[in-house]
Motif scaffolding. Structure first.
Motif, PDB file in Angstrom:
ATOM      1  N   PRO A   1       0.605  -1.129  -0.009  1.00 21.55           N
ATOM      2  CA  PRO A   1       0.095   0.081   0.062  1.00 21.55           C
ATOM      3  C   PRO A   1       0.845   1.298   0.089  1.00 21.55           C
ATOM      4  O   PRO A   1       1.973   1.192   0.586  1.00 21.55           O
ATOM      5  CB  PRO A   1      -0.934  -0.184   1.224  1.00 21.55           C
ATOM      6  N   ARG A   2       0.474   2.400  -0.719  1.00 26.39           N
ATOM      7  CA  ARG A   2       1.060   3.579  -0.681  1.00 26.39           C
ATOM      8  C   ARG A   2       0.760   4.416   0.543  1.00 26.39           C
ATOM      9  O   ARG A   2      -0.264   4.019   1.361  1.00 26.39           O
ATOM     10  CB  ARG A   2       0.302   4.561  -1.726  1.00 26.39           C
ATOM     11  N   LYS A   3       1.440   5.233   1.075  1.00 26.05           N
ATOM     12  CA  LYS A   3       1.241   6.038   2.334  1.00 26.05           C
ATOM     13  C   LYS A   3       0.034   6.387   2.664  1.00 26.05           C
ATOM     14  O   LYS A   3      -0.621   6.229   3.664  1.00 26.05           O
ATOM     15  CB  LYS A   3       2.413   7.031   2.384  1.00 26.05           C
ATOM     16  N   GLY A   4      -0.755   7.094   1.505  1.00 24.34           N
ATOM     17  CA  GLY A   4      -2.023   7.435   2.026  1.00 24.34           C
ATOM     18  C   GLY A   4      -3.132   6.572   1.856  1.00 24.34           C
ATOM     19  O   GLY A   4      -4.348   6.702   2.471  1.00 24.34           O
ATOM     20  N   GLU A   5      -2.868   5.190   1.294  1.00 24.29           N
ATOM     21  CA  GLU A   5      -3.938   4.177   1.694  1.00 24.29           C
ATOM     22  C   GLU A   5      -3.764   3.619   3.223  1.00 24.29           C
ATOM     23  O   GLU A   5      -4.693   2.993   3.503  1.00 24.29           O
ATOM     24  CB  GLU A   5      -3.595   3.170   0.661  1.00 24.29           C
TER      25      GLU A   5
END
Length: 455
Positions: free
Chosen positions: A223-227
């Motif tokens: 997952p990307r940080k925002g997720e």
């Protein structure tokens, strides 16, 4: 209008209807009719704050103390954190000009409305193209043109709004319920700064970072940080219904299912608004205070582009969370002996992967700063008090996804497709945690495997 409402309250009181709850409700509703959400002015942690020197004094959260400076009660926190201002800690009240804050307020009002008329209004594909939201950035998605990335982000955001049920009518109902039941702790903008917040033993959740601790969502891959830390709407419903054991957050099981759904939707509204605001402020402070050589100069068009993009990306992350529930397999422990064998394996999982943070099973104090800049410590696992729930599936989700907001790492690499005839390492860890919290189960576990000793 406010005077009329207060006069009605006075008349009701004179007639014998002296319910304090009614008076509070009317006051909240009267204030909300003309109120706007405040633009953020408190300190924003954006980097490593180090290790806390100790627990902070009651009613004195570290970043609020730092804002007080000379009047601060905890000098150690001020000495440690003050040098981090401008780098790991931003001050949007000082680092953004009044003109920038005024423009941001207008952008936020257009996208999210007011407490009396809340909305979640991402730009459409057509308007996003007009604003050229991706053309001013280098963060376009790999392999996609700015036009393709814009269309994808706008489409994902619109789908998330529909999937999460963020209609104007539902948000308006949720706003009234929030002012009635939640605002006195969580504050009008979801900042965790309500009038009863400081008295709480742990600060009420600040929704504005867009992360939550007790989630059952984990997008696939890396997952990307925002997720990370995004909940499913069901996670919010569960927290509202059951409360958070061991905290000041009470259960609201008396509310109807429809009311709880509306409240959860309004919390999402506040969170999306707060995260977009946080990201916009962080970007504009960097642009105006520490620009890179290739950074553009600030303009109103750039500010509008930036907020529009942040709203689209944030809603896309919420949509992915909603669509990616953590896969919790069956426990596969049909007999008490199977359960003990699983817990014994879980003891070894724990000692190899968890014990460095949960030293002495969490009984040794190891203080940390979380993403909000408040002080936390790893859970004392011998108590069996878990704010996110103590059911097996609750604990499985915590181990699988971690608790991003408080630095607990995920263990999803140990999960995945596990054959029915083989042990699942995460369930083994869960069964050990459940045994650890019960003196009788600890005794039985020691009898089953004499090498396991829990003093």
């Amino acid at each position: 209008m406010r005077r009329l409402l207060l006069a009605l309250v006075a008349a009701a009181t004179a007639a014998g209807c002296d319910s304090p709850a009614l008076t509070v409700d009317i006051a909240h509703i009267a204030d909300a009719t003309t109120a706007r959400y405040p633009v953020r002015s408190d300190l924003m942690p954006v980097g490593d704050l180090g290790a806390p020197p100790r627990w902070y004094s009651a009613g004195a959260p570290p970043l609020r103390v730092l804002k007080l400076d000379a009047a601060a009660p905890d000098a150690e926190f001020v000495a440690q954190l003050k040098p981090k201002l401008g780098r790991a800690i931003l001050d949007p009240e000082k680092d953004l000009t009044p003109e920038l804050r005024k423009e941001l307020a207008a952008f936020l009002d257009a996208a999210f409305g007011t407490p009396a008329a809340p909305v979640v209004r991402p730009v459409t594909v057509k308007d996003a193209e007009k604003l050229k939201v991706y053309e001013a950035y280098t963060e376009g998605r790999a392999g996609k043109s700015a036009a393709q990335a814009t269309e994808e982000a706008a489409t994902e955001a619109a789908a998330a709004v529909e999937q999460l049920g963020l209609t104007d009518a539902a948000l308006a109902r949720g706003a009234v319920l929030y002012r009635r039941w939640c605002a006195e702790c969580h504050g009008p903008s979801g900042a965790g700064d309500g009038i009863h917040a400081v008295a709480g033993t742990a600060m009420p959740r600040d929704y504005r970072r867009g992360v939550f601790k007790f989630v059952t969502a984990f997008p696939p891959g890396t997952p990307r940080k925002g997720e990370l830390g995004k909940p499913r709407k069901d996670d919010l419903r569960r927290s509202i219904t059951n409360g958070l054991p061991g905290s000041m957050m009470p259960a609201f099981a008396q509310l109807t299912t429809a009311d709880i759904d509306d409240l959860a939707g309004y919390v999402i509204h506040l969170s999306v608004r707060g995260e977009a605001e946080f990201d916009w402020m962080t970007r504009m402070i960097q642009l105006t205070k520490n620009p890179n050589e290739d950074d553009p100069d600030y303009s109103r068009a750039l500010g509008q582009q930036t907020l529009a993009l942040r709203v689209l990306l944030t809603l896309g992350n919420w949509g992915r969370a909603e669509a990616n529930r953590i896969p919790v397999p069956p426990e596969n422990t049909p007999t008490p002996t199977d359960r003990l064998a699983s817990a014994a394996r879980g003891f070894r999982v724990f000692t190899s992967t968890c014990a460095s943070c949960h030293q002495n099973y969490g009984r040794t104090q190891q203080l940390k700063f979380d993403v909000w800049g408040t002080v936390v410590q790893p859970r004392n696992l011998t108590l069996g008090v878990y704010r996110g729930g103590r059911r097996g599936e609750d604990l499985y989700a915590r181990v699988y996804a971690g608790i991003y907001a408080s630095t607990m790492p995920d263990s999803k690499a140990k999960a995945g497709a596990v054959p029915a005839d083989q042990p699942d390492a995460i369930w083994d860890a869960v069964h050990f945690l459940q045994a650890l919290a019960d003196p009788r189960d600890r005794m039985l576990l020691g009898q089953f495997d004499p090498t396991i000793r829990i003093e």
